[in-house]
Design a protein around this motif. Structure first.
Motif, PDB file in Angstrom:
ATOM      1  N   LYS A  16       0.902  -1.139   0.011  1.00 51.07           N
ATOM      2  CA  LYS A  16       0.051  -0.092  -0.093  1.00 51.07           C
ATOM      3  C   LYS A  16       0.789   1.161  -0.082  1.00 51.07           C
ATOM      4  O   LYS A  16       1.766   1.350   0.713  1.00 51.07           O
ATOM      5  N   PHE A  17       0.520   2.141  -0.778  1.00 51.48           N
ATOM      6  CA  PHE A  17       1.259   3.462  -0.999  1.00 51.48           C
ATOM      7  C   PHE A  17       0.692   4.562  -0.584  1.00 51.48           C
ATOM      8  O   PHE A  17      -0.698   4.705  -0.763  1.00 51.48           O
ATOM      9  N   SER A  18       1.452   5.674   0.049  1.00 51.09           N
ATOM     10  CA  SER A  18       0.754   6.863   0.444  1.00 51.09           C
ATOM     11  C   SER A  18       0.189   7.775  -0.858  1.00 51.09           C
ATOM     12  O   SER A  18      -0.639   8.693  -0.730  1.00 51.09           O
ATOM     13  N   VAL A  29      -2.512   3.399 -11.857  1.00 49.13           N
ATOM     14  CA  VAL A  29      -2.690   1.953 -11.900  1.00 49.13           C
ATOM     15  C   VAL A  29      -3.072   1.466 -10.688  1.00 49.13           C
ATOM     16  O   VAL A  29      -3.411   0.269 -10.537  1.00 49.13           O
ATOM     17  N   LEU A  30      -2.661   2.302  -9.455  1.00 49.49           N
ATOM     18  CA  LEU A  30      -3.181   2.041  -8.174  1.00 49.49           C
ATOM     19  C   LEU A  30      -3.268   3.296  -7.226  1.00 49.49           C
ATOM     20  O   LEU A  30      -2.400   3.963  -6.979  1.00 49.49           O
ATOM     21  N   PRO A  31      -4.535   3.485  -7.086  1.00 48.26           N
ATOM     22  CA  PRO A  31      -4.805   4.694  -6.338  1.00 48.26           C
ATOM     23  C   PRO A  31      -4.242   4.731  -4.795  1.00 48.26           C
ATOM     24  O   PRO A  31      -4.074   3.809  -4.236  1.00 48.26           O
ATOM     25  N   ALA A  32      -4.037   5.837  -4.379  1.00 50.78           N
ATOM     26  CA  ALA A  32      -3.208   6.091  -3.026  1.00 50.78           C
ATOM     27  C   ALA A  32      -4.225   5.217  -1.936  1.00 50.78           C
ATOM     28  O   ALA A  32      -5.341   5.412  -2.077  1.00 50.78           O
ATOM     29  N   GLY A  33      -3.426   4.559  -1.194  1.00 51.39           N
ATOM     30  CA  GLY A  33      -4.196   3.953  -0.114  1.00 51.39           C
ATOM     31  C   GLY A  33      -4.838   2.573  -0.197  1.00 51.39           C
ATOM     32  O   GLY A  33      -5.540   1.863   0.667  1.00 51.39           O
ATOM     33  N   LYS A  34      -5.011   2.371  -1.657  1.00 46.79           N
ATOM     34  CA  LYS A  34      -5.367   0.980  -1.923  1.00 46.79           C
ATOM     35  C   LYS A  34      -4.280  -0.275  -1.962  1.00 46.79           C
ATOM     36  O   LYS A  34      -3.330   0.106  -2.284  1.00 46.79           O
ATOM     37  N   VAL A  35      -4.891  -1.196  -1.376  1.00 46.11           N
ATOM     38  CA  VAL A  35      -3.895  -2.247  -1.479  1.00 46.11           C
ATOM     39  C   VAL A  35      -3.538  -3.073  -2.588  1.00 46.11           C
ATOM     40  O   VAL A  35      -4.682  -3.185  -3.429  1.00 46.11           O
ATOM     41  N   GLU A  60       2.492   0.301   3.949  1.00 39.62           N
ATOM     42  CA  GLU A  60       2.183  -0.622   4.501  1.00 39.62           C
ATOM     43  C   GLU A  60       2.265  -1.982   3.438  1.00 39.62           C
ATOM     44  O   GLU A  60       2.269  -1.950   2.250  1.00 39.62           O
ATOM     45  N   ILE A  61       2.708  -3.108   4.302  1.00 41.91           N
ATOM     46  CA  ILE A  61       2.348  -4.293   3.429  1.00 41.91           C
ATOM     47  C   ILE A  61       1.680  -5.443   4.380  1.00 41.91           C
ATOM     48  O   ILE A  61       1.876  -5.741   5.751  1.00 41.91           O
ATOM     49  N   THR A  74       3.448  -1.955   9.118  1.00 37.14           N
ATOM     50  CA  THR A  74       3.259  -0.600   8.850  1.00 37.14           C
ATOM     51  C   THR A  74       4.549   0.010   9.101  1.00 37.14           C
ATOM     52  O   THR A  74       5.441  -0.290   9.981  1.00 37.14           O
ATOM     53  N   LEU A  75       4.861   0.810   7.653  1.00 35.34           N
ATOM     54  CA  LEU A  75       6.352   1.292   7.776  1.00 35.34           C
ATOM     55  C   LEU A  75       6.199   2.647   7.884  1.00 35.34           C
ATOM     56  O   LEU A  75       7.596   3.343   8.166  1.00 35.34           O
ATOM     57  N   GLN A  76       5.248   3.486   7.929  1.00 33.65           N
ATOM     58  CA  GLN A  76       5.191   4.837   8.359  1.00 33.65           C
ATOM     59  C   GLN A  76       4.177   5.193   9.214  1.00 33.65           C
ATOM     60  O   GLN A  76       3.142   4.429   9.355  1.00 33.65           O
ATOM     61  N   HIS A  77       4.361   6.179  10.071  1.00 32.94           N
ATOM     62  CA  HIS A  77       3.227   6.720  11.163  1.00 32.94           C
ATOM     63  C   HIS A  77       3.005   8.074  11.070  1.00 32.94           C
ATOM     64  O   HIS A  77       4.009   8.879  10.541  1.00 32.94           O
ATOM     65  N   SER A  78       1.848   8.430  10.820  1.00 32.30           N
ATOM     66  CA  SER A  78       1.486   9.922  10.623  1.00 32.30           C
ATOM     67  C   SER A  78       0.966  10.565  11.873  1.00 32.30           C
ATOM     68  O   SER A  78       0.152   9.890  12.807  1.00 32.30           O
ATOM     69  N   GLU A  79       1.183  11.848  12.141  1.00 28.27           N
ATOM     70  CA  GLU A  79       0.756  12.485  13.226  1.00 28.27           C
ATOM     71  C   GLU A  79      -0.683  12.718  13.322  1.00 28.27           C
ATOM     72  O   GLU A  79      -1.409  12.904  12.360  1.00 28.27           O
TER      73      GLU A  79
END
Length: 391
Positions: A16-18, A29-35, A60-61, A74-79
């Motif tokens: 999953k990409f931001s 080809v892959l929307p943001a937040g879609k697995v 995320e994977i 989870t690879l990133q954490h947002s505030e």
């Protein structure tokens, strides 16, 4: 952040990409937040696509185990903003999420399949107005807007603008019929944005002049879609065309001013501007309500109708619902409702007493009646969150 190139062979099911992934023709080809699922990955390989590009990060994977369960890395954490959610606000969260999902589905169906169903927009507008009118405390909806999480920006922004516009229309004395028309206009005024290439909307660097000019065409697209495909009345379509016009004639696309603009356009322009300032964008962080209100006030009568702006200020107060403030007593409080007569003295709920102790159920203070207590400063939500972490 510049676009980076990723090899398709390096992609894995469950990623999953931001930000969205694009092919070499800048199609999503892959929307943001879609697995990323197996069919999407196979489609890329079958099309002989070797690389994709994105301005985002792998966040995320999700991996399936042999027992049918899943492991999420989870690879990133947002505030997260520190927001107070009371029970009156919480009961409308499902309504809010369903409204966003409904609008997102309508927009995506149009974007992907060119199908558009006017009745569904009408039903959604009516549902929003009826829900708002059934609640006496308008601040619960402002609080919902404040706690809105990340998601599809266009759908979130449009629903939030619709809610603020209906609340403002109520304060202006609009009838039920006028409120539904106002809500309908707010749901479709930005629909022309679906015509703007996604890579421009997600770009984190400064837009080129050519890209900015493309963005500035969306009011014209909105007008065309509303009149020719939705077949809505011209008063609805005018909002699509006029929502970036300014009271002093400095807006676009036609540089209209003053009485040349419809009242619905003036209302939605204020709501749209305030709401956009409070939300995170790819190129900047969203502002707290107090800072957004200062900017709106700074525009004043030059950009917005002064009479409608005056009502908006009385509705929101200088310290919008959800603002965290320090009181003269030394306590920290969160604004729970505005006072239309005394916009500098809203009602607040204490969340940290003068001794520094956190309170789950602190006292509620109506500052307009407590002349010995006043707000001395605003505390930005990120600053307050950092203080909680370090305590």
């Amino acid at each position: 952040m510049p676009m980076k190139r990723l090899e398709v062979d390096a992609l894995r099911v469950g990623m999953k990409f931001s930000k969205s992934l694009f092919d070499n023709n800048l199609n999503i080809v892959l929307p943001a937040g879609k697995v990323l699922d197996n069919s999407t990955l196979l489609n890329l390989k079958n099309r002989n696509i070797k690389y994709v590009e994105t301005a985002g990060e792998l966040v995320e994977i999700i991996e399936q185990d042999n027992k049918g369960g899943s492991k999420i890395t989870t690879l990133q954490h947002s505030e997260k903003k520190s927001i107070i959610i009371d029970k009156d606000t919480a009961k409308y969260l499902d309504f809010y999420k369903e409204s966003i999902n409904s609008l997102n589905t309508l927009y995506n169906n149009y974007r992907n399949n060119k199908t558009i169903i006017p009745d569904e927009f009408q039903k959604l507008a009516t549902r929003i107005v009826n829900t708002i009118m059934a609640e006496k405390r308008s601040e619960v909806f402002i609080n919902i807007i404040n706690i809105a999480g990340k998601g599809d920006y266009l759908a979130n922004h449009t629903i939030n603008t619709t809610i603020l516009s209906v609340l403002l229309g109520q304060k202006l004395g609009y009838s039920l019929v006028k409120l539904v028309n106002l809500a309908l206009a707010a749901l479709v005024y930005d629909i022309g944005m679906v015509k703007i290439p996604a890579y421009i909307l997600e770009k984190e660097d400064k837009l080129s002049q050519e890209e900015y000019n493309q963005v500035k065409t969306h009011p014209i697209y909105s007008y065309q879609i509303i009149t020719k495909e939705l077949n809505f009345p011209i008063e609805i379509a005018r909002v699509g065309l006029e929502h970036h016009e300014k009271f002093d004639g400095s807006g676009y696309p036609r540089r209209l001013k003053g009485t040349e603009l419809s009242d619905m356009s003036k209302i939605i322009s204020i709501a749209d501007t305030y709401e956009a300032l409070t939300k995170d964008r790819v190129y900047r962080e969203g502002k707290d309500g107090y800072d957004a209100m200062k900017l709106v006030l700074g525009e004043g009568s030059k950009k917005f109708d002064p009479e409608i702006l005056k009502v908006f200020i009385s509705m929101m107060s200088i310290y919008p619902v959800g603002s965290i403030v320090q009181l003269s007593s030394g306590a920290i409080a969160v604004v729970t409702s505005s006072d239309p007569v005394s916009p500098f003295r809203p009602t607040v709920k204490v969340i940290r007493d003068e001794f520094g102790d956190e309170l789950e159920d602190g006292p509620i203070i109506r500052l307009s009646r407590e002349k010995d207590i006043h707000i001395i400063k605003v505390i930005h939500s990120k600053q307050y969150s950092d203080e909680l972490k370090s305590a």
